[in-house]
Design an enzyme around this catalytic site. Structure first.
Site, PDB file in Angstrom:
ATOM      1  N   GLU A 126     -15.285  37.388 -29.899  1.00  0.00           N
ATOM      2  CA  GLU A 126     -13.793  36.805 -30.254  1.00  0.00           C
ATOM      3  C   GLU A 126     -13.422  37.473 -31.345  1.00  0.00           C
ATOM      4  O   GLU A 126     -12.259  37.653 -31.747  1.00  0.00           O
ATOM      5  CB  GLU A 126     -13.832  35.305 -30.047  1.00  0.00           C
ATOM      6  N   ARG A 167     -10.027  39.556 -31.397  1.00  0.00           N
ATOM      7  CA  ARG A 167      -8.930  38.892 -32.151  1.00  0.00           C
ATOM      8  C   ARG A 167      -8.621  39.493 -33.440  1.00  0.00           C
ATOM      9  O   ARG A 167      -7.553  39.753 -33.951  1.00  0.00           O
ATOM     10  CB  ARG A 167      -9.049  37.443 -32.295  1.00  0.00           C
ATOM     11  N   ASP A 189     -14.941  39.882 -16.957  1.00  0.00           N
ATOM     12  CA  ASP A 189     -13.669  40.637 -16.993  1.00  0.00           C
ATOM     13  C   ASP A 189     -13.435  42.162 -18.067  1.00  0.00           C
ATOM     14  O   ASP A 189     -13.505  42.747 -17.315  1.00  0.00           O
ATOM     15  CB  ASP A 189     -12.514  39.620 -17.203  1.00  0.00           C
ATOM     16  N   GLU A 217      -2.765  36.383 -18.748  1.00  0.00           N
ATOM     17  CA  GLU A 217      -3.243  37.252 -17.835  1.00  0.00           C
ATOM     18  C   GLU A 217      -2.194  37.737 -16.750  1.00  0.00           C
ATOM     19  O   GLU A 217      -2.218  38.943 -16.239  1.00  0.00           O
ATOM     20  CB  GLU A 217      -4.745  37.016 -17.128  1.00  0.00           C
ATOM     21  N   THR A 272      -8.305  44.104 -25.265  1.00  0.00           N
ATOM     22  CA  THR A 272      -8.139  42.874 -24.490  1.00  0.00           C
ATOM     23  C   THR A 272      -7.469  41.664 -24.905  1.00  0.00           C
ATOM     24  O   THR A 272      -7.293  40.652 -24.157  1.00  0.00           O
ATOM     25  CB  THR A 272      -9.729  42.387 -23.703  1.00  0.00           C
TER      26      THR A 272
HETATM   27  C1  DMJ Z   1      -7.878  36.249 -24.536  1.00  0.00           C
HETATM   28  O1  DMJ Z   1      -8.684  35.926 -25.659  1.00  0.00           O
HETATM   29  C2  DMJ Z   1      -8.300  37.458 -23.984  1.00  0.00           C
HETATM   30  O2  DMJ Z   1      -7.531  38.169 -23.177  1.00  0.00           O
HETATM   31  C3  DMJ Z   1      -9.770  37.671 -23.493  1.00  0.00           C
HETATM   32  O3  DMJ Z   1     -10.116  38.955 -22.953  1.00  0.00           O
HETATM   33  C4  DMJ Z   1     -10.198  36.713 -22.412  1.00  0.00           C
HETATM   34  N1  DMJ Z   1      -8.919  35.649 -22.252  1.00  0.00           N
HETATM   35  C5  DMJ Z   1      -8.291  35.266 -23.402  1.00  0.00           C
HETATM   36  C6  DMJ Z   1      -6.958  34.664 -23.054  1.00  0.00           C
HETATM   37  O4  DMJ Z   1      -6.880  33.995 -22.083  1.00  0.00           O
END
Ligand code: DMJ
Length: 643
Positions: free
Chosen positions: A268, A272, A401, A535, A621
């Site tokens: 995370e 982020r 994912d 998503e 992501t």
């Molecule tokens: C986000 O923090 C990112 O997209 C992560 O890859 C998975 N999901 C959350 C949001 O749903």
């Protein structure tokens, strides 16, 4: 930095005093008032004792003195003919004259001690006369000095590297007034989310928009790291909210500190914070973001100290101690976590000239390449001690994912030169299509989950990102199956839109089934929530960019309206607990990814394609755009910074 707790003194709490911080720059510069008094008493007693010693003890100058830092020195013996006295090879030089000088020196020293003593007493008296506020202001100044010193120590200069070709940092303003209006609506929502966070949650990780206070979860540890600020920066920049961007930059510059005793999620924090800081750096050119990203990355590196080099899920930013989530199968690390570091780490090596980051992620890749995969599928769990898979669960949603996403994006980000990553992606997607992708009785294409040799006919909201991924990977696919993958992307987008359309609020549930007559609908109560996730909108945006089919803008607008209607509260935006209920309850969390991703993808959906074109930018992501870097520029031989 934390302030030591003030112990109650006679039922009252007294302010701390600053004492000699400059003498002990790495120690806490504060002492309590009572301690100060005791210290002063001890100091006075000690000085009185010194005076006594001078007057009552035998005169030390009558004995031979060796160097006290005064002028008389021991000179190696060369000649005894000049009245000097030989003492074991050394000569005491000019003795009679020197005794007089010694006495003068001692007198000077005594006077100095006396003056220092009086000065210290005066200073202490002055301090005691000051108000609580003045004392606190002084302490704050001392603290700031220490913080600044530490900052200077932390920020090593980075090598100059040429910025990659940054194309498409433009306004992307659409000509069509209707689309412009929709885009402005999204911008207004961003401002509402930001302003409320600014007012009620500033510096906290996230916002509770109903309680109107800060919020956090264990992924960010126990520190206020301003996750929403870092995650939102590039969206603010893209939307032209420059005052807000500057506020965020200022907070980061002054307050974002990674030397905290806090255990955070490596994944995370990478997607982020490092992703957010790097994107903010590339978009704005402000060095502070690059420096912070590199400082933070250094704190994540100890997580890789495992027997296999597969990182722990969590690391303590201060101690560097790592561990895995208690719920993960047999102490395993998670595929979607250790497999979602590549983009950011390659950029870190590029910007620092330090191959350490690149080597860490390439080591993970090499290890995965060597492993057997059941049915060609990657299980979600891998034990970092033994290097063995945990439970054989495979998912394109949660836990799996973004590993697949980063294989594709590693190839794209390298200007399509990292063909090894592309091959791994193609192999993985073939196995996924064979074992996990099915059509429901009603004709909806879905991606299920593989659990111990059995396909669970359930799809998560998280899995809906895959529609966009298939479309993004269509060009360059094996056997020229571009049309097939674009079609697959469109089918997933359609299924995920259905999962929204079949609810009361027109917002999608967390997970939905394709079983026993149920299609694209959540069955369990604890899967009916919507927490502002991006998503589905992400997939609409990719599909829009590749097809320009107006239905994607239409679906995006439906979602915008539903979010504004059902998730907007006066203190920001909140998730809802049941998308099938006409009177939903709020979860009272404004997730940082709502500002980083959901609103960004919506804004891009209603912008022209020349804003951040996909040939030049790859979105991590968490929707943080990073520029394409030719592989030769990111590896040891190619990057001028390494030479
Ligand atoms: C986000 O923090 C990112 O997209 C992560 O890859 C998975 N999901 C959350 C949001 O749903």
């Amino acid at each position: 930095m934390t302030t030591p707790a003030l112990l109650p003194l006679s039922g009252r709490r007294l302010p701390p005093l600053s004492l000699g911080a400059s003498a002990f720059p790495h120690h806490r510069a504060t002492l309590r008032l009572s301690e100060k008094f005791i210290l002063l008493l001890i100091l006075s007693a000690f000085i009185t004792l010194c005076f006594g010693a001078f007057f009552f003890l035998p005169d030390s100058s009558k004995h031979k003195r060796f160097d006290l830092g005064l002028e008389d020195v021991l000179i190696p013996h060369v000649d005894t003919s000049k009245g000097g006295k030989n003492l074991g090879g050394f000569l005491i030089h000019g003795q009679g004259h020197d005794e007089h000088r010694h006495r003068e020196e001692e007198e000077r020293l005594r006077n100095k001690i006396r003056a220092d003593h009086e000065k210290a007493l005066e200073e202490a008296k002055e301090k005691l006369k000051k108000s609580r506020d003045e004392i606190q202001a002084e302490i704050q100044t001392e603290k700031n000095k220490v913080v600044q010193e530490l900052k200077k120590k932390d920020s090593k200069p980075l090598p100059p590297v040429p910025l990659p070709n940054l194309i498409g940092i433009s306004s992307g303003e659409p000509a069509d007034p209707d689309i412009r209006e929709k885009r402005n609506k999204v911008k207004e929502m961003m401002k509402h989310a930001w302003d409320n966070y600014r007012q009620y949650g500033w510096g906290h990780n996230e916002l509770k928009p109903i309680a109107r206070k800060g919020h956090s979860t264990n992924i960010f540890g126990n520190s206020q790291m301003g996750a929403t600020i870092v995650d939102a920066l590039d969206t603010l920049y893209i939307m032209g909210l420059h005052d807000e961007f500057r506020e965020g930059q200022e907070w980061i510059d002054k307050n974002l500190d990674f030397s905290v005793n806090s255990e955070v999620s490596v994944f995370e924090v990478n997607i982020r914070f490092i992703g957010g800081l790097l994107a903010a750096y590339y978009l704005s050119g402000q060095e502070v973001f690059k420096i912070k990203a590199v400082q933070l990355a250094g704190k994540l590196l100890p997580a890789f100290n495992t027997p296999t080099g597969i990182p722990w899920a969590m690391v303590n930013l201060k101690s560097g101690v790592g561990r895995n989530w208690g719920w993960a199968s047999a102490g395993s690390s998670i595929l979607a976590e250790f497999g979602t570091l590549h983009m950011e780490f390659v950029h870190l090596s590029y910007l620092t000239g330090d191959p350490v980051y690149y080597n860490k992620v390439m080591h993970i890749r090499k290890l995965l390449q060597k492993m057997d995969r059941p049915n060609g599928l990657y299980p979600n769990y891998l034990n970092p001690r033994t290097g063995r898979w945990g439970q054989h669960h495979t998912s394109v949603g949660g836990l799996g994912d973004s590993f697949y996403e980063y294989l594709l994006k590693a190839w794209l980000m390298s200007d399509k030169t990292d063909t090894e990553a592309r091959k791994m992606y193609d192999d993985a997607i073939e196995a996924i299509e064979k074992h996990l992708i099915r059509k429901s009785n009603g004709g909806l294409t879905f991606i299920g989950e593989w659990k111990n040799g059995h396909l669970e006919r359930k799809m998560g909201h998280l899995t809906c990102f895959a529609g966009g991924m298939f479309a993004l990977g269509a060009d360059g696919s094996r056997d020229d199956k571009a049309g097939h993958y674009l079609q697959l992307g469109a089918e997933i987008a359609h299924t995920c839109h259905e999962s929204y359309d079949r609810t009361t609020l027109k917002l999608g549930p967390e997970a939905f089934k394709f079983d026993g007559g149920v299609e694209a609908v959540a069955v369990r109560q604890n899967e009916k929530y919507y927490i502002l996730r991006p998503e589905v909108i992400e997939t609409y945006w990719y599909m829009w960019r590749f097809t320009h089919d107006p239905k994607y803008r239409q679906w995006g607008w439906e979602a915008t309206q539903a979010i504004d209607k059902y998730c907007r509260v006066s203190g920001g935006f909140s998730g809802v607990k049941d998308v099938y209920s006409s009177s939903p309850t709020y979860d009272d969390v404004q997730q940082s990814f709502f500002l980083a991703e959901t609103l960004k993808y919506l804004y891009l959906l209603f912008s022209n394609d020349d804003l951040l074109p996909l040939d030049n930018w790859v979105f991590n992501t968490e929707a943080h755009p990073l520029p394409v870097l030719h592989l030769a520029n990111t590896t040891l031989s190619g990057n001028p910074a390494y030479r």
